[in-house]
Design an enzyme around this catalytic site. Sequence first.
Site, PDB file in Angstrom:
ATOM      1  N   HIS A 116       1.373   5.101  -2.325  1.00 62.25           N
ATOM      2  CA  HIS A 116       0.952   5.946  -3.443  1.00 62.25           C
ATOM      3  C   HIS A 116       2.247   6.551  -3.959  1.00 62.25           C
ATOM      4  CE1 HIS A 116      -3.352   5.810  -2.305  1.00 62.25           C
ATOM      5  NE2 HIS A 116      -3.207   5.514  -0.967  1.00 62.25           N
ATOM      6  N   HIS A 125      -9.682   1.221  -0.722  1.00 67.60           N
ATOM      7  CA  HIS A 125      -9.555   1.822   0.565  1.00 67.60           C
ATOM      8  C   HIS A 125     -10.902   1.855   1.207  1.00 67.60           C
ATOM      9  CE1 HIS A 125      -5.903   3.356  -1.191  1.00 67.60           C
ATOM     10  NE2 HIS A 125      -5.630   4.054  -0.169  1.00 67.60           N
ATOM     11  N   HIS A 151       0.804  -1.330  -0.149  1.00 67.88           N
ATOM     12  CA  HIS A 151       0.047  -0.067  -0.142  1.00 67.88           C
ATOM     13  C   HIS A 151       0.806   1.138   0.192  1.00 67.88           C
ATOM     14  CE1 HIS A 151      -4.141   1.813   1.278  1.00 67.88           C
ATOM     15  NE2 HIS A 151      -3.249   2.987   1.252  1.00 67.88           N
ATOM     16  N   ASP A 191       1.915   3.925   3.042  1.00 75.97           N
ATOM     17  CA  ASP A 191       0.927   4.678   2.687  1.00 75.97           C
ATOM     18  C   ASP A 191       1.601   5.737   1.869  1.00 75.97           C
ATOM     19  OD1 ASP A 191      -1.728   5.458   2.218  1.00 75.97           O
ATOM     20  OD2 ASP A 191      -2.363   6.365   3.956  1.00 75.97           O
ATOM     21  N   ASP A 192       1.851   7.057   2.569  1.00 74.92           N
ATOM     22  CA  ASP A 192       2.443   8.193   1.778  1.00 74.92           C
ATOM     23  C   ASP A 192       3.622   8.710   2.866  1.00 74.92           C
ATOM     24  OD1 ASP A 192       0.121   9.038  -0.395  1.00 74.92           O
ATOM     25  OD2 ASP A 192      -0.833   8.599   1.560  1.00 74.92           O
ATOM     26  N   GLU A 204     -11.057   3.228   6.655  1.00 74.77           N
ATOM     27  CA  GLU A 204     -10.024   4.350   7.407  1.00 74.77           C
ATOM     28  C   GLU A 204     -10.943   5.174   8.078  1.00 74.77           C
ATOM     29  OE1 GLU A 204      -6.109   6.955   5.860  1.00 74.77           O
ATOM     30  OE2 GLU A 204      -7.759   6.437   4.577  1.00 74.77           O
TER      31      GLU A 204
END
Length: 358
Positions: free
Chosen positions: A44, A222, A42, A303-304, A225
């Site tokens: 981005h 997604h 996961h 994630d980021d 969350e």
Amino acid sequence: MDEEQLDRMRRGMDEEQLDRMRRGMDEEQLDSIMRLPKVELHLHHEGAAPPGFIRGLAKEKSVNLSGVFKADGSYAFRDFVHFLSVYEAATSVLKTPGDYARLTKAVLEESAANDVIYSETFLSPDFCGGGDVGAWREYLHAIREAAIETERDTGIILRGIVTCIRHFGPDQAKATALCAAETAGDWIVGFGIAGDESRGKPRDFAYSFDLAREAGLRLTAHAGEWSGAGSVREALDDLKVERIGHGVHAINDLALVDRLVENQITLEICPGSNVALNVYPNLAAHPIEKLRQRGVKVTVSTDDPPFFHTTMRDEYLNLARSFGWDETVFAEINDNAARAAFCDEDTRSRVLKRLERP
């Protein structure tokens, strides 16, 4: 003592006992855990761009990114919705296939430095060519060539998951799904959805997911969350996905947790992201260990990462300190991730081989 006995021991511990177990890990053990080979599902692509890379590109192109960075040079955002706008502003400097080739190398070099051996990255044709299939092919070619070159240099393997953006709406998602379907193969291996969970319902995007599925792509979404356990259930029912991005609020519906276990649904959990965005106040309150104890196949991702001031090494270190996870648990986590990866079986076998412990 085998793994099952260790798990039973952890479940029977009170907080004081678990704290003693955490403190019992010396620095050498923690360093060994941080350096384990890792699988990340996961990530981005634009969200993994180092801030210095984006600032440098903005300077080259004379793009004003005021408000995107803090005084210390890191990304600046107040909450999740503001994060999305900052993300899109930073992405605006990526204007050509060449820019994305450079980005790919920068992202992969950072991942490899954190001992990631296999990664799946979320890519959106909305950012790479404006949703046009022809332009998307040019961007994809540049990204893939950069990934192949970096694999030769570092050994890290990258695969792509085309992702529609929820708050761009269902019609735009159809164009994104067409881009995905037209380029499905051994490198573009999946399709998913990201963005603002408060916008629309999963069923609004069912057409796009059906199109991607018919093209042979595997599916993730997604959910859970921000919008609660119900959004996980809706993603499973309406989009027929086999993985869930985040999914942490499933813990609030134990019948849903049982369904995740029964159907072997893998969760792409990003603990550092969840804490940074205040989904949970701290890592101790995060449900990843409770989900794992109930038999859910959990994995760990960033994630980021530069937005949330984390790396894969940081994630492992913090999980070891917070939950007493040892190398046996992380081996389980990485095995889950490798077996849930959307790559072909030959690639999976190579990844599993590299995860084997001496």
